[in-house]
Design a protein around this motif. Sequence first.
Motif, PDB file in Angstrom:
ATOM      1  N   ASP A 156       0.854  -1.195   0.000  1.00 31.86           N
ATOM      2  CA  ASP A 156       0.000   0.000   0.000  1.00 31.86           C
ATOM      3  C   ASP A 156       0.895   1.253   0.000  1.00 31.86           C
ATOM      4  OD1 ASP A 156      -1.907   1.888   0.338  1.00 31.86           O
ATOM      5  OD2 ASP A 156      -2.700   1.101   2.230  1.00 31.86           O
ATOM      6  N   TYR A 157       1.476   1.569  -1.172  1.00 36.46           N
ATOM      7  CA  TYR A 157       2.531   2.584  -1.209  1.00 36.46           C
ATOM      8  C   TYR A 157       2.048   3.999  -0.923  1.00 36.46           C
ATOM      9  CZ  TYR A 157       5.945  -0.859  -2.449  1.00 36.46           C
ATOM     10  OH  TYR A 157       6.778  -1.940  -2.393  1.00 36.46           O
ATOM     11  N   ASP A 158       0.826   4.366  -1.304  1.00 36.31           N
ATOM     12  CA  ASP A 158       0.391   5.741  -1.007  1.00 36.31           C
ATOM     13  C   ASP A 158       0.520   5.995   0.492  1.00 36.31           C
ATOM     14  OD1 ASP A 158      -0.091   6.415  -3.590  1.00 36.31           O
ATOM     15  OD2 ASP A 158      -2.259   6.026  -3.521  1.00 36.31           O
ATOM     16  N   GLU A 159       0.016   5.052   1.283  1.00 38.93           N
ATOM     17  CA  GLU A 159       0.058   5.203   2.744  1.00 38.93           C
ATOM     18  C   GLU A 159       1.487   5.082   3.264  1.00 38.93           C
ATOM     19  OE1 GLU A 159      -2.569   5.608   4.922  1.00 38.93           O
ATOM     20  OE2 GLU A 159      -3.932   5.845   3.211  1.00 38.93           O
ATOM     21  N   LEU A 161       4.416   5.524   1.753  1.00 36.85           N
ATOM     22  CA  LEU A 161       5.292   6.645   1.382  1.00 36.85           C
ATOM     23  C   LEU A 161       4.952   7.881   2.205  1.00 36.85           C
ATOM     24  CD1 LEU A 161       5.412   6.165  -2.507  1.00 36.85           C
ATOM     25  CD2 LEU A 161       7.269   5.726  -0.900  1.00 36.85           C
ATOM     26  N   ALA A 162       3.658   8.054   2.539  1.00 35.61           N
ATOM     27  CA  ALA A 162       3.269   9.215   3.358  1.00 35.61           C
ATOM     28  C   ALA A 162       3.861   9.091   4.765  1.00 35.61           C
ATOM     29  CB  ALA A 162       1.744   9.326   3.417  1.00 35.61           C
ATOM     30  N   GLU A 165       7.577   9.686   4.586  1.00 35.25           N
ATOM     31  CA  GLU A 165       7.930  11.105   4.412  1.00 35.25           C
ATOM     32  C   GLU A 165       7.811  11.853   5.741  1.00 35.25           C
ATOM     33  OE1 GLU A 165       5.841  12.987   1.196  1.00 35.25           O
ATOM     34  OE2 GLU A 165       6.823  14.907   1.648  1.00 35.25           O
ATOM     35  N   CYS A 173      11.935  -0.819  -1.759  1.00 35.26           N
ATOM     36  CA  CYS A 173      10.842  -1.766  -2.031  1.00 35.26           C
ATOM     37  C   CYS A 173      11.443  -3.137  -2.332  1.00 35.26           C
ATOM     38  CB  CYS A 173      10.030  -1.318  -3.232  1.00 35.26           C
ATOM     39  SG  CYS A 173       9.477   0.387  -3.119  1.00 35.26           S
ATOM     40  N   TYR A 183       1.337  -0.282  -9.457  1.00 38.34           N
ATOM     41  CA  TYR A 183       0.582   0.337  -8.358  1.00 38.34           C
ATOM     42  C   TYR A 183       0.100   1.709  -8.813  1.00 38.34           C
ATOM     43  CZ  TYR A 183      -0.520   2.334  -3.817  1.00 38.34           C
ATOM     44  OH  TYR A 183      -1.183   2.927  -2.765  1.00 38.34           O
ATOM     45  N   ARG A 184      -1.176   1.858  -8.999  1.00 37.10           N
ATOM     46  CA  ARG A 184      -1.794   3.135  -9.359  1.00 37.10           C
ATOM     47  C   ARG A 184      -0.959   3.930 -10.375  1.00 37.10           C
ATOM     48  NH1 ARG A 184      -5.635   2.537  -5.557  1.00 37.10           N
ATOM     49  NH2 ARG A 184      -5.010   2.273  -3.417  1.00 37.10           N
ATOM     50  N   ARG A 186       1.985   3.407 -11.462  1.00 36.08           N
ATOM     51  CA  ARG A 186       3.451   3.311 -11.374  1.00 36.08           C
ATOM     52  C   ARG A 186       3.876   1.848 -11.433  1.00 36.08           C
ATOM     53  NH1 ARG A 186       4.413   6.566  -5.967  1.00 36.08           N
ATOM     54  NH2 ARG A 186       2.187   6.143  -5.776  1.00 36.08           N
ATOM     55  N   ILE A 191       8.893   2.949  -7.724  1.00 37.20           N
ATOM     56  CA  ILE A 191       8.030   3.473  -6.654  1.00 37.20           C
ATOM     57  C   ILE A 191       8.809   4.080  -5.480  1.00 37.20           C
ATOM     58  CG2 ILE A 191       6.144   2.909  -5.057  1.00 37.20           C
ATOM     59  CD1 ILE A 191       5.243   0.778  -7.165  1.00 37.20           C
TER      60      ILE A 191
END
Length: 386
Positions: A156-159, A161-162, A165, A173, A183-184, A186, A191
Amino acid sequence: MSDVDIRRAMDAGIEFIDLGAQRRRIGRRMDEAILRVVEHGKYIMGPEVAEFEKELADFCGAKHVLSCANGTDALGLALMAKNLKPGQAVLVPSFTFAATAEVVVWFDAVPIFVDVCADSFNLDPASLEAGIATARRSGLEPVGVIPVDLFGMPADYDEILAVAETHRLWVICDAAQSFGAAYRGRNVGTIGDITTTSFFPAKPLGCYGDGGAVFTDDDDIAGLLKSLRVHGQGSDKYDNVRIGMNARLDTIQAAVLIEKLRIFPEEIAERERAAAHYAALLEEKVTVPRVPSGLTSVWAQYTVRLPNGCNRDAVAAKLKAMGVPTAVYYTKPLHQQTAYRHYPAAGNGLPVSERLSEEVLSLPMHPYLDESTQGLIFEAMRMAME
Ligand SMILES: Cc1ncc(COP(=O)(O)O)c(C=O)c1O
């Protein structure tokens, strides 16, 4: 399943991963490619290595691709490039193959084990937050996270990576199982800060031995990786400017991989087809894996969860007796394994990793799995679970 069907299953010689079927399709081309290397004799860093790296970069869109000896060395090279230091903490999922955490310990750094999500088998961003707090409470400096794309599906990279950060963590990865997935919008390989993969023979893109690769868009990291792969060499071959390793991909393996990459998109589509058919057959008996919209999986494994109270060992033994091979990835999460149990785990334990290790069962999966064989596997599953 009648006795006749069982005999058919046994006669069919159902393979867990059917590398023979792939050989029957492109074996001649691979043999010729290997022979070309034997004849030109450039076994180390021959022309096929650079050609393969370029094709991998074109395939996934990463700016830099560096092939290497295996997926474990790929992780090791990435951590060297990130200058991981003794005593620093790296967050890793517990429900993964040992290599993900092992490489952290190579550097005398500390793996902090994090739980995974039950539906994706991948790192749980909430547990990642808890793990960062656990590291700090233990007086450790968290510097990075290694999400794993388990069984072929991106984490779940969006979460992730947030969270990374917010806490200024680098992200490596571990895509040992997921090269070829997305993933979305990418592609895997583009990623995190660095991505690593494995070409172990059983992986979706596998060679005839050990192999791996590291992907990055960062020019400085790419330069470092290139030097680290060959003993830390500088611009003068005999002036080594840093401590590195010997982690090159053999030319013969690159030649094999060039041929396999040509049919990889088709093979991914066939894996996708097999996974969809499995889901249709099995969804009422077991919890089948689901890929969230916007993501793709390369189905390195087709792993189901057996219902509560079902005796997995008995089911697997009955399936084996009916000619259906299965495997359990993984019987023990890392935080419970002998070499790792003294390292910290996030929060108040990792209940999902522990539960999954008791419930999961991986079924035969490969691009050459036909629907009639899947039908036999389903019938065998139905009988084994009665
Ligand atoms: C998640 C994960 N990471 C790392 C590795 C290590 O790859 P290799 O066996 O090529 O060293 C594997 C291999 O199975 C893996 O599954």
